[in-house]
Design an enzyme around this catalytic site. Structure first.
Site, PDB file in Angstrom:
ATOM      1  N   ASP A  30      16.325 -22.017 -79.946  1.00  0.00           N
ATOM      2  CA  ASP A  30      17.131 -23.227 -79.646  1.00  0.00           C
ATOM      3  C   ASP A  30      17.665 -23.152 -78.214  1.00  0.00           C
ATOM      4  O   ASP A  30      17.329 -22.238 -77.468  1.00  0.00           O
ATOM      5  CB  ASP A  30      18.295 -23.327 -80.654  1.00  0.00           C
ATOM      6  CG  ASP A  30      19.213 -22.104 -80.535  1.00  0.00           C
ATOM      7  OD1 ASP A  30      20.071 -21.925 -81.386  1.00  0.00           O
ATOM      8  OD2 ASP A  30      19.009 -21.322 -79.578  1.00  0.00           O
TER       9      ASP A  30
ATOM     10  N   ASP B  29      20.598 -22.472 -77.047  1.00  0.00           N
ATOM     11  CA  ASP B  29      21.364 -21.252 -76.753  1.00  0.00           C
ATOM     12  C   ASP B  29      20.423 -20.114 -76.400  1.00  0.00           C
ATOM     13  O   ASP B  29      20.587 -19.402 -75.417  1.00  0.00           O
ATOM     14  CB  ASP B  29      22.197 -20.870 -77.986  1.00  0.00           C
ATOM     15  CG  ASP B  29      23.641 -21.289 -77.772  1.00  0.00           C
ATOM     16  OD1 ASP B  29      24.489 -21.058 -78.644  1.00  0.00           O
ATOM     17  OD2 ASP B  29      23.911 -21.852 -76.673  1.00  0.00           O
TER      18      ASP B  29
ATOM     19  N   ASP C  59      16.801 -16.848 -79.916  1.00  0.00           N
ATOM     20  CA  ASP C  59      16.477 -17.992 -80.769  1.00  0.00           C
ATOM     21  C   ASP C  59      15.669 -19.024 -79.988  1.00  0.00           C
ATOM     22  O   ASP C  59      15.708 -19.068 -78.759  1.00  0.00           O
ATOM     23  CB  ASP C  59      17.780 -18.638 -81.271  1.00  0.00           C
ATOM     24  CG  ASP C  59      18.431 -17.724 -82.318  1.00  0.00           C
ATOM     25  OD1 ASP C  59      19.626 -17.880 -82.572  1.00  0.00           O
ATOM     26  OD2 ASP C  59      17.696 -16.840 -82.817  1.00  0.00           O
TER      27      ASP C  59
ATOM     28  N   GLU D  53      19.206 -11.305 -79.193  1.00  0.00           N
ATOM     29  CA  GLU D  53      20.422 -12.120 -79.073  1.00  0.00           C
ATOM     30  C   GLU D  53      21.135 -12.128 -80.421  1.00  0.00           C
ATOM     31  O   GLU D  53      20.539 -12.437 -81.449  1.00  0.00           O
ATOM     32  CB  GLU D  53      20.027 -13.549 -78.714  1.00  0.00           C
ATOM     33  CG  GLU D  53      21.184 -14.514 -78.691  1.00  0.00           C
ATOM     34  CD  GLU D  53      20.732 -15.960 -78.920  1.00  0.00           C
ATOM     35  OE1 GLU D  53      19.537 -16.157 -79.194  1.00  0.00           O
ATOM     36  OE2 GLU D  53      21.575 -16.845 -78.822  1.00  0.00           O
TER      37      GLU D  53
END
Ligand code: 28F
Length: 669
Positions: A506, A508, A504, A431
């Site tokens: 997180d 997202d 990641d 990503e």
């Protein structure tokens, strides 16, 4: 005073035959109930319940109560007529004993009844008896209550009158034999699934399931029958028509009746969910009743569309077009069902196809004429499906023509590896460009390929085939993997042995991961089934002490590392003090942002924060990394979760998130 109802003096040749029959069941139980695992164990309950359902199909039973007892037994009680206890006309012993001890004794006693327990599916309650250490049957009828007990199928005495009763019905309580079954622990969820289905299929019957072990209880009663069933199946989807119920009956020349009940509705999705039953038996492999329904649906809808100019000139919609978004339940009652197929769950009766087709043609035409708005919705949806298929074919040809899906031209952004053998190579779908850059520098270019992904890919769960192919990101991924797409996808052609999603930690990153998982699960499930799909585990924390750097993949590891650093420091200090005899103060340089004893803890927000060496050492180096292999333990469960998270209806998603939010630190959506 227990009055003898039947003579059991000595063994007649009949009773010897009976015992030999049950002996065979105990010798090869799997031949009779499929297996001796959890499925076979729960099949025992179904065999007994099917007898109550037969009594309901005959029109005499309205309530069935199933109890899972604390002592491991299960009881089934119905309020039917009660199994006759008088002497059996032929065998002279009580009819009850014949039913309970003779293989396939529950067989048809007259033509015009539909027996769930009939045919190949029912081995009869005598099998349950043979495979139970104990079994007690209680019959209430003619104002009296009768009882007989058995051990592994053998009567422990005659049928005896044990009291009076104003009611009628049959109760069977059995203790499964632990020397036969791998497990004798009943699972509530497994039992309730089939009972709910039976309640949908038999709207006049109320089925109660109660568990004495934990007090759990459900009452299944669906007076709406198949309409309730279709609504239940579409609970997580957005319906675009009301449920359409069609029923009919046909009688053949010898007067045997076939009863047909069908209900269907359309939802805004693209998959088909069709369930079919014959005498309450789930015909997983379909059969003539299903083909009768499908041909009638296509023919009648096309006729209606043509008659009302709803489709472009001579555009004939296909069965395929009418299956998108269809949720349907077909339930037929057939006196002499012939089951075929791998698992004997395909209806073979030829005459049933014509019977179903004519009933549906007639009833559906009536409905469409009476409800033009629904008709329009259905035709519109099928027309869109037809256009989409045409577009998808065009898109596939486009991609194929561009040679993109074949090994021809690969997408520009792909940093391929030098080795060509799939079993030695792996591709990281990364990503974001910055992480992609670090990954390209940090990787081992012999066997590691990198494909950086710009932001989000589209949510394929809701998207049609065409839109999936139009999406640039998706096309790049498909091209890089090189295993084709849709029905010409072949996992063995994948250009890499491992496809690793690296995003990641997180929210997202989780979203990207979920979108990619949806893409693979919906359109390339074999990559998952072949164990080729993985998720990279980047570290969440870096713990730095002077020159030393450690990586932690979760809070527990982080705290463990900090404790270890402190313990080593304390040990060193103690050792020094011991050897010099006096406490020594180490000159400490405390970095800013460090803890009082000089430990710097940083949280990785994203892959981009790591330099290539760190990314290699923590996440890509096969020697030191941790990869999660994606597997779909329970596809249905995964489907349900995807439906909830990625599907149309918002409510189930909110409810799912609320229910799961407290378990997940960074909400994994
Ligand atoms: C808990 C399990 O097994 N219920 C059953 C009946 C009722 C009749 C029946 C069963 C007749 C001669 C075969 C009663 N009165 N629940 C059950 N309820 N079997 S099993 O008859 C058995 C046949 O031999 C019944 C009049 N006709 C049928």
């Amino acid at each position: 005073m227990a009055e003898q109802i039947s003579n059991t003096q000595g063994y007649s040749e009949d009773s010897i035959k009976v015992l030999e029959g049950l002996e065979a069941v105990r010798k090869r139980p799997a031949m009779y109930i499929g297996d001796v695992g959890e499925r076979g164990l729960h099949h025992l309950i179904q065999e007994v319940v099917d007898n109550s359902i037969d009594e309901a199909l005959a029109g005499f039973c309205r309530n069935i109560v199933i109890t899972l007892h604390a002592d491991g037994s299960c009881s089934v009680q119905d309020d039917g007529r009660g199994i006759p206890v008088g002497p059996h006309p032929v065998k002279k012993i009580s009819t009850l004993e014949v039913v309970m001890c003779t293989l396939h004794a529950g067989g048809k006693f007259d033509k015009n009844t539909y027996k769930v327990s009939g045919g190949l599916h029912g081995v009869g309650v005598s099998c349950v008896n043979a495979l139970s250490t104990d079994l007690t049957v209680t019959v209430e009828r003619d104002g009296k209550m009768y009882e007989q007990k058995y051990k592994i199928g053998a009567p422990q005495g005659a049928v005896v009158e044990v009291g009076k009763s104003p009611r009628t019905g049959t109760t069977v309580r059995f203790w499964p034999d632990a020397t036969i079954f791998k497990t004798v622990e009943f699972r509530y969820a497994k039992v309730s699934e089939r009972l709910r289905e039976l309640a949908f299929l038999n709207p006049d019957v109320t089925i109660t399931l109660q568990d004495e072990r934990d007090g759990q209880k459900d009452v299944f009663a669906y007076r709406g029958g198949l309409v309730d069933f279709v609504r239940h199946l579409d609970a997580n989807n957005t319906a675009i028509t009301k449920p359409i119920l069609m029923s009919g009956m046909a009688r053949n020349e010898s007067g045997v009746e076939t009863v047909v009940d069908v209900c269907f509705e359309y939802n805004s999705g693209y998959s088909e969910n069709l369930l079919s039953y014959v005498n309450n038996i789930n015909t997983v492999e379909g059969g003539t009743h299903v083909s009768g329904f499908r041909s009638a649906l296509t023919r009648t809808l096309n006729a209606y569309a043509a008659a009302n100019n709803l489709t472009k000139k001579d555009v004939n919609l296909t069965g395929e077009d009418f299956r998108e978004g269809l949720t349907a339940v077909i339930s037929v009652k057939v006196a002499e069902p012939q089951f075929e197929g791998q698992t004997k769950t395909k209806l073979g009766n030829g005459e049933t196809e014509g019977i179903v087709r004519s009933i549906i043609n007639e009833e559906l035409a009536k409905y469409l004429d009476a409800t033009p708005s629904a008709a329009k919705h259905i035709i519109e949806k099928a027309s869109q499906a037809a256009e989409a298929r045409a577009a998808a074919r065009k898109a596939k040809d486009l991609i194929r023509r561009k040679g993109a899906l074949e090994s021809g031209s690969l997408p520009g952004k792909l940093a391929d590896c030098s080795l060509r053998s799939p079993e030695d190579t792996e591709i990281f779908l990364v990503e974001g460009d910055s992480a992609g850059g670090s990954a390209k520098q940090g990787r081992d270019r012999r066997f590691q390929a990198i494909l950086p992904l710009k932001g989000k890919i589209l949510n394929v769960h809701k998207a049609r085939l065409t839109k999936v192919l139009e999406n640039e990101e998706v096309r790049t991924i498909l091209t890089a993997i090189g295993a084709g797409f849709g029905d010409d996808f072949d996992s063995a052609k994948a250009r890499y042995g491992k496809i690793i999603l690296m995003a990641d930690a997180d929210v997202d990153g989780s979203h990207i991961r979920t979108l990619l998982l949806t893409l693979f699960w919906k359109h390339m499930p074999d990559l998952i089934n072949d164990g080729k799909l993985y998720i990279a585990q980047p570290p969440l924390y870096k713990v730095k002490k002077g020159k030393q750097e450690f990586y932690a993949y979760n809070e527990a590891e982080r705290d463990e590392i900090i404790a270890r650093i402190r313990k080593e420091k304390a040990d060193r200090k103690a050792a020094k003090a011991a050897e010099k005899g006096e406490p020594v103060e180490e000159a400490e340089v405390i970095e800013e942002g460090a803890t009082p004893d000089g430990i710097v803890i940083s949280r990785f927000k994203g892959l981009g924060e790591m330099n290539p060496e760190q990314l290699w050492a923590t996440t890509m180096n096969p020697e030191t990394r941790t990869l999660l292999r994606v597997s779909i333990e329970n596809a249905a469960e995964a489907m349900r979760i995807f439906e909830t998270l990625m599907g149309e209806a918002v409510e189930p998603r909110r409810e799912f998130i609320e229910r799961n939010a407290q378990y997940v630190r960074n909400l994994d959506i």
